[in-house]
Design a protein around this motif. Structure first.
Motif, short mmCIF file in Angstrom:
data_model
loop_
_atom_site.label_atom_id
_atom_site.label_comp_id
_atom_site.label_asym_id
_atom_site.label_seq_id
_atom_site.Cartn_x
_atom_site.Cartn_y
_atom_site.Cartn_z
N LEU A 1 0.85 -1.18 0.00
CA LEU A 1 0.00 0.00 0.00
C LEU A 1 0.88 1.24 0.00
O LEU A 1 2.00 1.23 0.55
CB LEU A 1 -0.92 0.01 1.23
N HIS B 1 -4.64 7.13 -1.82
CA HIS B 1 -5.16 5.79 -1.64
C HIS B 1 -4.78 4.97 -2.88
O HIS B 1 -5.56 4.88 -3.84
CB HIS B 1 -6.67 5.81 -1.43
N MET C 1 -2.33 1.40 -4.30
CA MET C 1 -1.74 0.13 -3.92
C MET C 1 -0.98 -0.44 -5.11
O MET C 1 -1.15 0.01 -6.25
CB MET C 1 -2.81 -0.86 -3.44
N GLN D 1 -11.31 9.28 2.12
CA GLN D 1 -11.61 8.36 3.20
C GLN D 1 -12.08 7.03 2.61
O GLN D 1 -12.79 7.02 1.60
CB GLN D 1 -12.70 8.93 4.13
N TYR D 2 -11.69 5.94 3.28
CA TYR D 2 -12.03 4.63 2.75
C TYR D 2 -13.53 4.33 2.81
O TYR D 2 -14.03 3.53 2.02
CB TYR D 2 -11.27 3.54 3.51
N ASP D 3 -14.23 4.93 3.73
CA ASP D 3 -15.63 4.57 3.93
C ASP D 3 -16.61 5.64 3.44
O ASP D 3 -17.79 5.59 3.79
CB ASP D 3 -15.89 4.31 5.42
N ARG E 1 -14.25 -3.96 -0.37
CA ARG E 1 -13.56 -3.93 0.92
C ARG E 1 -12.14 -3.40 0.69
O ARG E 1 -11.18 -4.15 0.59
CB ARG E 1 -13.55 -5.32 1.55
N LEU E 2 -12.03 -2.10 0.63
CA LEU E 2 -10.77 -1.47 0.23
C LEU E 2 -9.66 -1.70 1.23
O LEU E 2 -8.48 -1.77 0.86
CB LEU E 2 -10.99 0.04 0.04
N GLN E 3 -9.97 -1.81 2.50
CA GLN E 3 -8.94 -1.97 3.53
C GLN E 3 -8.68 -3.42 3.90
O GLN E 3 -7.77 -3.69 4.68
CB GLN E 3 -9.35 -1.20 4.79
N ARG E 4 -9.46 -4.36 3.35
CA ARG E 4 -9.30 -5.74 3.78
C ARG E 4 -8.97 -6.70 2.64
O ARG E 4 -8.41 -7.76 2.89
CB ARG E 4 -10.58 -6.21 4.48
N ARG F 1 -7.24 -8.66 -0.34
CA ARG F 1 -5.86 -8.95 -0.76
C ARG F 1 -5.81 -9.57 -2.15
O ARG F 1 -4.74 -9.65 -2.75
CB ARG F 1 -5.19 -9.91 0.23
#
Length: 287
Positions: free
Chosen positions: A112, A119, A121, A185-187, A245-248, A250
């Motif tokens: 990341l 934001h 990756m 923001q991710y959410d 699910r941007l933060q979770r 893989r």
């Protein structure tokens, strides 16, 4: 000594001939029992101490083995939990891939971006895998972003949550088209330039509209979480939450444009022209 020998012989003779000596012997045994206990006490103490020490050593050794076994099993449980979660994510990704009609390849997260104001990756697919700039990237739930830079073996992806990212979307319920922009923001995402009278509600699913030929139509992007109508303002403030699910996540899917449908060959028509045209059908030539 002679007296003792005589007395012992007499007692043996009396004990052999008369039964009354059994009662006397039992009483004498009771009298001398404490002496037996005192004589056996040192040996019993040594035996008990040795047994206690040996049991304590055995317990300590058994406790050490159990601790090692618990640590080993805990490590295996953690590894199995990680594998189970990865298996669930891959199954979800395969389920999402089964719903796609366009060609795709899978990719995995490498890193990341360390910049807190962006934001982005890096994934493990690159030019050698056919990845191109602008290619849509999805996870098992929805659109994650698009590829912005490609190298031979890796690619950089700009997420939909980045403040510099925007894409055309439409409401899945009624087909109204708007522009969805990241908020940093991710959410939270922003639906911009929404007229105050537009038919948009909380809970509406926002999908790609297919305009600009960047994202194929129909991919889920976000779900509306808040619609605020300011009196006297021409536009409403609409906030949405990404469905990906941007933060979770893989594991991802990189979607390629679908192959164009084959165009059938034009049928050749043989037009038969008459050898002579009717004079009435021909316009008169002007002199």
């Amino acid at each position: 000594m002679l007296l003792c020998v005589v007395a012992a012989s007499a007692l043996m003779f009396v004990d052999h001939r008369f039964t009354r000596m059994e009662e006397v012997r039992a009483q004498l045994t009771t009298v001398v029992a404490p002496i037996h206990w005192l004589v056996a006490l040192p040996s019993d103490v040594l035996t008990w101490g040795s047994l206690a020490l040996s049991e304590q050593r055995a317990l300590v050794e058994e406790n050490r083995r159990l601790r090692e076994q618990i640590l080993h099993l805990s490590h295996r449980v953690q590894h199995m939990s990680s594998l189970t979660a990865e298996n669930v994510r891959l199954r979800e990704l395969l389920g999402a891939a089964a719903r796609l009609e366009a060609p795709y390849i899978t990719a995995e997260l490498l890193s990341l971006d360390s910049d807190p104001f962006t934001h982005q990756m890096v994934i493990d697919r690159g030019r050698r895998n056919g990845v191109y700039v602008g290619q849509p990237v999805l996870d098992a739930s929805g659109l994650v972003g698009q590829v912005t830079a490609v190298s031979a073996y890796s690619s950089r992806v700009l997420m939909v949550a980045d403040a510099s990212h925007a894409l055309p979307i439409q409401i899945n319920r009624n087909g109204l088209r708007f522009v969805l922009q990241g908020s940093g923001q991710y959410d939270a995402l922003r639906v911009i330039h929404v007229p105050d009278t537009a038919d948009i509600r909380e809970g509406d699913l926002l999908v790609t509209s297919g305009l600009a030929d960047r994202f194929p139509p129909g991919y889920p992007v976000a779900r509306v979480t808040e619609v605020v109508h300011d009196p006297g303002q021409p536009f409403a403030r609409v906030t949405a939450e990404p469905v990906a699910r941007l933060q979770r996540s893989r594991h991802f899917l990189l979607v390629f444009p679908p192959d164009p449908a084959p165009v059938p060959d034009d049928e050749m028509w043989d037009l038969e022209l008459p050898d002579e045209l009717d004079d009435e059908a021909m316009p008169e030539e002007s002199n």
